[in-house]
Design an enzyme around this catalytic site. Structure first.
Site, PDB file in Angstrom:
ATOM      1  N   HIS A  79       0.865  -1.172   0.000  1.00 17.34           N
ATOM      2  CA  HIS A  79       0.000   0.000   0.000  1.00 17.34           C
ATOM      3  C   HIS A  79       0.909   1.231   0.000  1.00 17.34           C
ATOM      4  O   HIS A  79       2.124   1.126   0.190  1.00 17.34           O
ATOM      5  CB  HIS A  79      -0.900  -0.005   1.234  1.00 17.34           C
ATOM      6  CG  HIS A  79      -1.963  -1.073   1.173  1.00 17.34           C
ATOM      7  ND1 HIS A  79      -2.839  -1.310   2.198  1.00 17.34           N
ATOM      8  CD2 HIS A  79      -2.280  -1.955   0.184  1.00 17.34           C
ATOM      9  CE1 HIS A  79      -3.665  -2.297   1.854  1.00 17.34           C
ATOM     10  NE2 HIS A  79      -3.346  -2.708   0.644  1.00 17.34           N
ATOM     11  N   GLU A  98       1.593   3.752   1.996  1.00 16.30           N
ATOM     12  CA  GLU A  98       2.439   4.070   3.154  1.00 16.30           C
ATOM     13  C   GLU A  98       3.678   3.191   3.170  1.00 16.30           C
ATOM     14  O   GLU A  98       4.800   3.653   3.412  1.00 16.30           O
ATOM     15  CB  GLU A  98       1.683   3.813   4.471  1.00 16.30           C
ATOM     16  CG  GLU A  98       0.350   4.516   4.623  1.00 16.30           C
ATOM     17  CD  GLU A  98      -0.816   3.691   4.103  1.00 16.30           C
ATOM     18  OE1 GLU A  98      -0.713   3.109   3.001  1.00 16.30           O
ATOM     19  OE2 GLU A  98      -1.849   3.638   4.790  1.00 16.30           O
ATOM     20  N   CYS A 147      -5.085   1.327   6.558  1.00 16.64           N
ATOM     21  CA  CYS A 147      -5.986   0.191   6.744  1.00 16.64           C
ATOM     22  C   CYS A 147      -5.724  -0.480   8.084  1.00 16.64           C
ATOM     23  O   CYS A 147      -4.594  -0.603   8.542  1.00 16.64           O
ATOM     24  CB  CYS A 147      -5.884  -0.790   5.580  1.00 16.64           C
ATOM     25  SG  CYS A 147      -4.271  -1.532   5.343  1.00 16.64           S
ATOM     26  N   CYS A 203      -1.628  -1.606   7.443  1.00 15.96           N
ATOM     27  CA  CYS A 203      -0.702  -0.464   7.458  1.00 15.96           C
ATOM     28  C   CYS A 203      -0.750   0.250   8.806  1.00 15.96           C
ATOM     29  O   CYS A 203       0.275   0.715   9.302  1.00 15.96           O
ATOM     30  CB  CYS A 203      -1.057   0.522   6.358  1.00 15.96           C
ATOM     31  SG  CYS A 203      -0.834  -0.173   4.718  1.00 15.96           S
TER      32      CYS A 203
HETATM   33 ZN   LIG Z   1      -2.876  -0.461   3.937  1.00 13.09          ZN
END
Ligand SMILES: [Zn+2]
Length: 143
Positions: free
Chosen positions: A51, A53, A76, A85
């Protein structure tokens, strides 16, 4: 702060590069700032990969504890194809996390923020929200 908005808008601009390969995940962007300078950027990779980040963090060469993250969507909270994350950020403890908007996904909706809060990670919600929402809302899962 004006500068912070500029960093968020940069994250927003960068997030559009996530399309179309990120689908069905939302196109999220992340910019990492160290002592006022952008030191890493990331956007949502294809499903099963980083993702935004984590993609940005993977490029960091300075301690994350000295860095501010600007991310267009709430991190998330749940493990899907990739680890959460929010849990990773909770462990890594960046100096501050700026988040443009909450994720309306039924499995997130503030749960990512709670994880940060419980871990003592400071965050600010709502910076650049209108601009981010205009771009991102149609890609978000709400039910
Ligand atoms: Zn995430």
């Amino acid at each position: 702060m004006k500068e912070n908005l500029a960093f968020m808008l940069l994250a927003l601009e960068y997030s559009s590069l996530a399309l179309p390969l990120c689908r069905p995940n939302p196109p999220v962007g992340c910019v990492i700032v160290h002592k006022g300078k952008v030191v890493a950027k990331g956007f949502t990779q294809s499903p099963g990969h980083h993702h935004a980040e984590i993609e940005a963090i993977s490029k960091l060469t300075v301690p994350i504890s000295e860095c501010e993250l600007f991310v267009t969507l709430e991190p998330c909270s749940f493990q899907g194809r990739t680890p959460s994350c929010a849990r990773i950020l909770a462990k890594m403890k960046p100096k501050h996390v700026y988040i443009a908007m909450k994720d309306p996904h039924p499995r997130n909706r503030g749960a990512g923020l709670s994880i940060l809060k419980s871990a003592g990670v400071n965050y600010t919600l709502g910076i650049g929200e209108k601009d981010v929402n205009d771009f991102l809302s149609s890609y978000l899962q709400t039910s």
